[in-house]
Design a protein around this motif. Structure first.
Motif, PDB file in Angstrom:
ATOM      1  N   ASP A  34       0.818  -1.217   0.000  1.00  0.00           N
ATOM      2  CA  ASP A  34       0.000   0.000   0.000  1.00  0.00           C
ATOM      3  C   ASP A  34       0.850   1.265   0.000  1.00  0.00           C
ATOM      4  N   ARG A  35       2.091   1.155   0.429  1.00  0.00           N
ATOM      5  CA  ARG A  35       3.009   2.295   0.397  1.00  0.00           C
ATOM      6  C   ARG A  35       3.632   2.485  -0.982  1.00  0.00           C
ATOM      7  N   GLY A  36       3.308   1.593  -1.901  1.00  0.00           N
ATOM      8  CA  GLY A  36       3.880   1.666  -3.232  1.00  0.00           C
ATOM      9  C   GLY A  36       5.148   0.850  -3.389  1.00  0.00           C
ATOM     10  N   LEU A  37       5.487   0.070  -2.359  1.00  0.00           N
ATOM     11  CA  LEU A  37       6.666  -0.786  -2.419  1.00  0.00           C
ATOM     12  C   LEU A  37       6.305  -2.133  -3.049  1.00  0.00           C
ATOM     13  N   ARG A  38       7.206  -2.682  -3.835  1.00  0.00           N
ATOM     14  CA  ARG A  38       6.962  -3.961  -4.503  1.00  0.00           C
ATOM     15  C   ARG A  38       7.282  -5.090  -3.533  1.00  0.00           C
ATOM     16  N   ALA A  39       6.254  -5.826  -3.142  1.00  0.00           N
ATOM     17  CA  ALA A  39       6.411  -6.849  -2.111  1.00  0.00           C
ATOM     18  C   ALA A  39       6.111  -8.238  -2.667  1.00  0.00           C
ATOM     19  N   LEU A  40       6.911  -9.211  -2.218  1.00  0.00           N
ATOM     20  CA  LEU A  40       6.674 -10.618  -2.556  1.00  0.00           C
ATOM     21  C   LEU A  40       6.430 -11.366  -1.254  1.00  0.00           C
ATOM     22  N   LEU A  41       5.272 -12.009  -1.143  1.00  0.00           N
ATOM     23  CA  LEU A  41       4.907 -12.796   0.029  1.00  0.00           C
ATOM     24  C   LEU A  41       5.076 -14.271  -0.314  1.00  0.00           C
TER      25      LEU A  41
END
Length: 280
Positions: A34-41
């Motif tokens: 949501d902060r615009g960071l690219r995240a991989l879970l």
């Protein structure tokens, strides 16, 4: 959650079964996205329910989560990883060597060792192969219950050391001469796990004595392996809002008592407390 003020690139959530690792990992991944960071879970749990939580069918490759822009997720499935490894090793010889020879090769890769190491290989790639994850700002690991996770996180050092000292030239993954690329990845995985600027171990616990004891054991064992950047999340802390309710009063008192006498190892860690709230 305070730890998200300046999170490291890798965040590993672990703890006793049922303490809320998946919930914490998902909440963290969504906030970062949501902060615009690219995240991989990533789930390393063979019994993962990440698909249900995210409402998306996941596989061994990153899959976009349509409801959360910037978030991708994947399940590391041991059997799928082993099949893919087997095909990479044996496939090129089909039609070249006799069928009996190919069948013999496949048999050599059918043991539990291959299953475990092939799964670990996928995990190590995410931590030690920067090219494989260069498109992501953060990688969040939702791990299996403690025992499985301890085994997984001990493998980078154990396997890298085995490759350096083995004199037979072979392993359950095939000839060691063909595994030099993996060896370098394993070394970088060890370095990544021990780098406090890169990786944080999130110990998730309920406010219960048994969960704290298991978190303490995990903390100590992983610290011995070099995973020193640790935080504690106490999840599901009950606060009584009905003073006249004897059961509610007792529930709050029990949680407070467990927190008050938690092992010293945990008490010294930076702590995040998550309150127990109604799903309604």
């Amino acid at each position: 959650m305070q730890f998200l003020n300046a999170p490291t690139r890798n965040l590993l959530f672990t703890g006793k079964g049922g303490v809320g690792k998946t919930s914490m990992a998902c909440a963290t991944a969504v906030q970062l996205a949501d902060r615009g960071l690219r995240a991989l879970l990533v789930s390393t749990d063979p019994a993962s329910n990440l698909d249900e939580v995210l409402g998306t069918r996941l596989a061994n490759e990153p899959t976009a989560i349509q409801s959360v822009p910037n978030l991708m997720a994947m399940n590391i499935d041991p059997e799928t990883a082993a099949r893919e490894y087997l095909e990479r090793m044996v496939g090129p010889y089909r039609g070249v060597l006799p069928d009996a020879a190919v069948a013999s090769m496949a048999e050599q890769f059918s043991g539990s060792c291959t299953l475990e190491i092939a799964s670990f290989d996928e995990f190590a790639k995410l931590l030690g192969d920067h090219d494989a994850t260069s498109t992501f700002d953060h990688i969040i690991f939702d791990t299996a219950p403690t025992g499985h996770t301890l085994r997984l996180l001990s493998l980078p050092s154990a396997w890298s050391g085995f490759m350096e000292t083995n004199t037979s030239g072979t392993s359950c993954l095939g000839p060691l001469a063909g595994l030099q690329a993996q060896q370098e990845i394993y070394k970088r995985t060890v370095s990544s796990l021990s780098d406090q600027k890169t990786t944080t171990l999130m110990l998730v616990s309920r406010p219960e004595a048994s969960a704290f004891r298991e978190a303490q054991r995990t903390s100590e064992e992983l610290r011995a392996l070099g995973v020193g950047n640790q935080r504690l999340i106490v999840n599901g802390v009950f606060a009584n809002r009905t003073p006249g309710d004897a059961i509610a009063v007792a529930m709050q008192a029990r949680g407070e008592a467990a927190i008050a006498i938690m092992p010293e190892t945990l008490a010294k860690l930076p702590r995040t407390t998550i309150p127990l709230i109604s799903s309604g």
